[in-house]
Design a protein around this motif. Structure first.
Motif, PDB file in Angstrom:
ATOM      1  N   ILE A  69       1.014  -6.022   0.666  1.00 36.54           N
ATOM      2  CA  ILE A  69       1.073  -5.280  -0.603  1.00 36.54           C
ATOM      3  C   ILE A  69       1.618  -6.189  -1.712  1.00 36.54           C
ATOM      4  O   ILE A  69       1.079  -6.228  -2.820  1.00 36.54           O
ATOM      5  CB  ILE A  69       1.921  -3.986  -0.460  1.00 36.54           C
ATOM      6  N   ALA A  70       2.659  -6.957  -1.394  1.00 36.51           N
ATOM      7  CA  ALA A  70       3.238  -7.861  -2.407  1.00 36.51           C
ATOM      8  C   ALA A  70       2.204  -8.903  -2.846  1.00 36.51           C
ATOM      9  O   ALA A  70       2.076  -9.212  -4.041  1.00 36.51           O
ATOM     10  CB  ALA A  70       4.482  -8.552  -1.855  1.00 36.51           C
ATOM     11  N   ILE A  71       1.423  -9.410  -1.886  1.00 33.18           N
ATOM     12  CA  ILE A  71       0.404 -10.417  -2.213  1.00 33.18           C
ATOM     13  C   ILE A  71      -0.706  -9.768  -3.049  1.00 33.18           C
ATOM     14  O   ILE A  71      -1.122 -10.316  -4.074  1.00 33.18           O
ATOM     15  CB  ILE A  71      -0.158 -11.067  -0.919  1.00 33.18           C
ATOM     16  N   ALA A  72      -1.126  -8.561  -2.664  1.00 39.02           N
ATOM     17  CA  ALA A  72      -2.189  -7.864  -3.408  1.00 39.02           C
ATOM     18  C   ALA A  72      -1.724  -7.494  -4.820  1.00 39.02           C
ATOM     19  O   ALA A  72      -2.519  -7.490  -5.762  1.00 39.02           O
ATOM     20  CB  ALA A  72      -2.634  -6.619  -2.646  1.00 39.02           C
ATOM     21  N   LYS A  85       2.108 -15.670   0.056  1.00 38.88           N
ATOM     22  CA  LYS A  85       2.575 -15.618   1.439  1.00 38.88           C
ATOM     23  C   LYS A  85       3.695 -16.642   1.661  1.00 38.88           C
ATOM     24  O   LYS A  85       4.705 -16.364   2.292  1.00 38.88           O
ATOM     25  CB  LYS A  85       1.389 -15.922   2.365  1.00 38.88           C
ATOM     26  N   GLU A  86       3.506 -17.828   1.052  1.00 36.54           N
ATOM     27  CA  GLU A  86       4.499 -18.905   1.191  1.00 36.54           C
ATOM     28  C   GLU A  86       5.811 -18.515   0.499  1.00 36.54           C
ATOM     29  O   GLU A  86       6.894 -18.751   1.030  1.00 36.54           O
ATOM     30  CB  GLU A  86       3.976 -20.222   0.594  1.00 36.54           C
ATOM     31  N   ASP A  87       5.691 -17.921  -0.692  1.00 37.67           N
ATOM     32  CA  ASP A  87       6.907 -17.476  -1.406  1.00 37.67           C
ATOM     33  C   ASP A  87       7.687 -16.502  -0.526  1.00 37.67           C
ATOM     34  O   ASP A  87       8.916 -16.590  -0.410  1.00 37.67           O
ATOM     35  CB  ASP A  87       6.558 -16.696  -2.691  1.00 37.67           C
ATOM     36  N   LEU A  88       6.964 -15.549   0.079  1.00 39.86           N
ATOM     37  CA  LEU A  88       7.639 -14.503   0.854  1.00 39.86           C
ATOM     38  C   LEU A  88       8.338 -15.100   2.067  1.00 39.86           C
ATOM     39  O   LEU A  88       9.477 -14.722   2.389  1.00 39.86           O
ATOM     40  CB  LEU A  88       6.636 -13.416   1.272  1.00 39.86           C
ATOM     41  N   ALA A  89       7.672 -16.074   2.705  1.00 39.28           N
ATOM     42  CA  ALA A  89       8.285 -16.713   3.878  1.00 39.28           C
ATOM     43  C   ALA A  89       9.544 -17.468   3.451  1.00 39.28           C
ATOM     44  O   ALA A  89      10.585 -17.418   4.127  1.00 39.28           O
ATOM     45  CB  ALA A  89       7.273 -17.659   4.537  1.00 39.28           C
ATOM     46  N   GLU A  90       9.460 -18.145   2.298  1.00 37.32           N
ATOM     47  CA  GLU A  90      10.615 -18.915   1.818  1.00 37.32           C
ATOM     48  C   GLU A  90      11.768 -17.979   1.437  1.00 37.32           C
ATOM     49  O   GLU A  90      12.934 -18.232   1.773  1.00 37.32           O
ATOM     50  CB  GLU A  90      10.186 -19.782   0.626  1.00 37.32           C
ATOM     51  N   ILE A  91      11.441 -16.883   0.765  1.00 33.85           N
ATOM     52  CA  ILE A  91      12.470 -15.919   0.357  1.00 33.85           C
ATOM     53  C   ILE A  91      13.178 -15.361   1.590  1.00 33.85           C
ATOM     54  O   ILE A  91      14.405 -15.193   1.622  1.00 33.85           O
ATOM     55  CB  ILE A  91      11.826 -14.800  -0.499  1.00 33.85           C
ATOM     56  N   ARG A  92      12.405 -15.096   2.621  1.00 35.44           N
ATOM     57  CA  ARG A  92      12.971 -14.567   3.873  1.00 35.44           C
ATOM     58  C   ARG A  92      13.948 -15.575   4.495  1.00 35.44           C
ATOM     59  O   ARG A  92      15.062 -15.228   4.882  1.00 35.44           O
ATOM     60  CB  ARG A  92      11.794 -14.280   4.817  1.00 35.44           C
TER      61      ARG A  92
END
Ligand code: TMP
Ligand code: ASP
Length: 248
Positions: free
Chosen positions: A137-140, A146-153
């Motif tokens: 949902i965040a990507i859409a 996807k890379e930002d989300l992995a890094e944030i995690r």
């Protein structure tokens, strides 16, 4: 006190002003406190002071541990010069123990420990009441890759480790907390916003007494004495001297 520049943005508890360097802003912490998407409101004397200094101290601890934050310097006891960031509209929540909205929405028993912690992404949007979302949902929505989300995690897990240890050494259990990230001019992901009793659940690590904004959300107890207690446990006279601000 330096004169503040033009107001850029005013949120529920902080205002952002222009600074003389274009790549920086001044984040000013007000005494306003809200809950329930701003439905419940008050102004509590010294809240801005406590949150500025608590956030500054915790950002410093993170910087010492290699985590990039927006903090540049304090200019007075309610204003922080910060890197100018393009904020990502996510509320990134880390949970070490089950409580709050998690136990209202899911059949977890209160205080169930999570190891590894639960990392949850909510869409920061008052109109939609900050709904929980997932990577797709965040990507859409085009708010992160996807890379930002992995890094944030990854950064959030590291922040949890560093802060849980520091706070525990000062008698505080970090139950859960919310972070917000942004990108600088070079596209680096940087921790923004604040880390304070407004955005964390802090419990006394022995008695489990609440020492955070939950007291306001639930209308229980003396909210500012709890903030004062967190302030006293983590900020020393040396910190106050080093920052060259009034002890207030
Ligand atoms: P929650 O259990 O109510 O979802 O809250 C999780 C954490 O997020 C808790 O430490 C408080 C923080 N939080 C905020 O910083 N802002 C908010 O608007 C909400 C609802 C929670
Ligand atoms: N961010 C929410 C509001 O301002 C408050 C909360 O932390 O519960 O209404």
């Amino acid at each position: 006190m330096e004169k503040l520049g033009k107001l850029i943005y005013s949120g529920k508890a902080k205002s952002v002003y222009e600074y003389k360097d274009e790549d920086k802003v001044v984040v000013s912490f007000r005494d306003d406190i809200t809950a329930g998407d701003g439905e419940k409101k008050d102004s509590l004397s010294k809240k801005g002071y406590y949150n500025t200094l608590i956030s500054t101290k915790l950002f410093e601890i993170l910087e010492e541990n290699g985590i990039a934050t927006q903090l540049v310097k304090l200019i007075d006891s309610s204003s922080m010069v910060s890197k100018k960031l393009e904020m990502i509209p996510l509320e990134v929540i880390a949970r070490n123990l089950a409580t709050g909205s998690l136990i209202r929405r899911f059949p977890f028993e209160e205080k169930t420990p999570f190891n590894p912690p639960i990392i949850q992404f909510d869409f920061k949007n008052d109109e939609f009441h900050d709904p929980m979302l997932n990577d797709d949902i965040a990507i859409a929505l085009k708010i992160a890759t996807k890379e930002d989300l992995a890094e944030i995690r990854e950064i959030t897990l590291k922040i949890n480790e560093v802060l849980s240890k520091f706070l525990d050494e000062n008698g505080i259990l970090l139950v859960d907390f919310k972070l917000e990230f942004g990108k600088d001019n070079n596209g680096n992901i940087i921790l923004g916003d604040e880390i304070s009793p407004d955005t964390c659940r802090f419990w006394d690590n022995k008695t489990h007494e609440t020492l955070d904004k939950d007291l306001f959300r639930k209308g229980e107890g003396d909210v500012m004495s709890a903030y004062h207690e967190i302030f006293n446990r983590i900020i020393s006279n040396e910190d106050i001297k080093r920052w060259s601000i009034d002890s207030n």
